[in-house]
Design a protein around this motif. Sequence first.
Motif, mmCIF file in Angstrom:
data_model
loop_
_atom_site.group_PDB
_atom_site.id
_atom_site.type_symbol
_atom_site.label_atom_id
_atom_site.label_comp_id
_atom_site.label_asym_id
_atom_site.label_seq_id
_atom_site.Cartn_x
_atom_site.Cartn_y
_atom_site.Cartn_z
ATOM 1 N N ALA A 1 -4.389 5.237 0.361
ATOM 2 C CA ALA A 1 -4.730 4.514 -1.218
ATOM 3 C C ALA A 1 -5.971 4.204 -1.549
ATOM 4 N N SER B 1 0.875 -1.280 -0.103
ATOM 5 C CA SER B 1 0.083 0.063 -0.020
ATOM 6 C C SER B 1 0.935 1.265 -0.080
ATOM 7 N N GLY C 1 2.892 -1.008 4.706
ATOM 8 C CA GLY C 1 2.310 0.143 3.890
ATOM 9 C C GLY C 1 3.546 1.092 3.700
ATOM 10 N N GLN D 1 -2.914 0.305 -4.015
ATOM 11 C CA GLN D 1 -3.201 -0.912 -3.161
ATOM 12 C C GLN D 1 -2.860 -2.234 -4.107
#
Length: 450
Positions: free
Chosen positions: A321, A194, A385, A358
Motif C-alpha cells: 500500500a 490494506s 490485508g 491503506q
Amino acid sequence: MTPEEIERAVEDGMPQTVEDLKRLVAIPSVAFPGHSEAPVLEAAALVERLLRAAGLPHVRQIPIEGSFPAVFAEAPAPEGAPTVLLYAHYDVQPAGDLALWRTPPFEPTVVDGIMHGRGAADDKSGVIAHVAALRAFNGRFPVGLKVIIEGQEEYAGERLEAFVEANPDLLRADAMVIADVGNPEVGDPAITTSLRGMAAFTVEVRTLAEAVHSGSFGGAAPDALAALMRMLTALHDDQGNVRVPGLEPGAFPGEALGDEEFRALAGVLDGVSLVGDGSLADRLWASYAITVTGLDVPTVTGAINAVQAVARARVTIRIPASGDARQALNDVTAFLEKVAPWGVKVSFGDFVSGSGFQIEPGGPAMNAAERALERAFGQAPRQVGQGGSIPLVAALARQFPKAEILLYGAEDDGASIHAPNERLVLDELKRIITTEALFLAEYGGWHGAA
C-alpha cells in the motif's frame, strides 16, 4: 427494521438469492481481449434488472471509455441520513484449462451448500450481496444509496478510475463499501484495511532473425528462451525474496494465517518450502511480490529441435500500500534490462498499473460495520490485508478523502478465485448479506456529511 427483522428478511430471501447468483454465474462474462463481448453485455443487462428489482428507483448503464459499461443505481437519502456507495464487478477471470475443472465453470453447481463456478466468489457474490441486502428493505432504505457495478475490473480496471476522476459528484458518498474481498477462512469475519497495488507488463527477448536448427547452430547461437529464463530467475534470491533494488520489504501490524494453514490453503506440496523472509503477513500484505504469469514459447508437445529466436513473458508485480506502482514498473524493467545476457534485444509493452490502499480505522461507518459483522458471524472481526488489487479503491480514496472506505465480502482464502474450481460457501454469502443490511440500518442512524 429491527436486527431480528433484517435477519428474517435475509433468511427468507436466500432461495431467490441463490437463484439470482446461479443466473449470473452462468453467463461467461470474461472481459478479456479475444473473448466474446456478448456475454459481458448480457451480464450487465442482468445486473441492471436485479438492481431495479431490489427496489432502487434509478438504474442505468453508464458507458466507460475503452471498457464495458458500468451499471449505476441510486436512491435518495432520507432526511439527515448519510449516503453509501456500494461497489462490485460483474466480469470474471477466464476459465483457463477446462480439464482442470471438476464441474463446468459456467454451469453453476451447488453441492453441500457450496456453489461451484467461475465468478461465484469473485465477484458475482459481491454483486448479489448488494442486491440481496437491499432487497431486505423492500424499497424503504435507511440511507441514501449509490451502486456501481463495474464491467472490466479483472482486465484494465484502471479505466473506471478515469471515469471516477471525471465524474466526482456521481459517486460522492459518506461511506463506500467495496464487496470484492473476503475472510481468511469461512466463518472468520474480517475487514480489509490494506490492499496491495498491482503492475504488469510483457517482456520480449529477441536474439535471431528466426529460429535455427539446434544441431547445426546450438552451442553458439544465442537462445532467446534461455536468455529470458536467466533474466526472470534473477528477480529473486535463493530464498525467494525479491532482489530488485528499490522494492524493499515492509511490515504489517497484524497476523495472517499460520504457516501450516497457509500451506493447506495454497496447496503447497509436502517437502516444498514457502519462499521469502519475514512473517506471512509481511510477505503477503506489506511487501512486493513478482510472479511470472505467462510464457510465449513452443509447447512441449509441439516442440522442434530449434534454438529459439524470440521468447515473451507476462510479469505481474504486487505493490504494498505504501508503494508506487509506476515506480515499481520502472524498477523491474530497468533491472531486467541490466541483467539481460549476451546483448539480447529486450522490449516491454502492455503495461497495466494500479495503486494500493491503506485504511484509517475508527470512523462511524467502520464501527457500524464491525458491529454488524460481529452479530452476523457471532464473533468480532479482525483487520487483515489483502494481496489482491482493486484499482478503483485508491482512486476513490484520492477523490473523496473524507469518505470511509470499507472492504469486506463473501470470498474466503479457500475459494480458488482466479483458479480452476472456484467456489462460494452459501452460508458465508448469507452472513455477508446480513452484515450489509445490518450495517446500512445502523449507519442510517448516524447523521453526518462527507
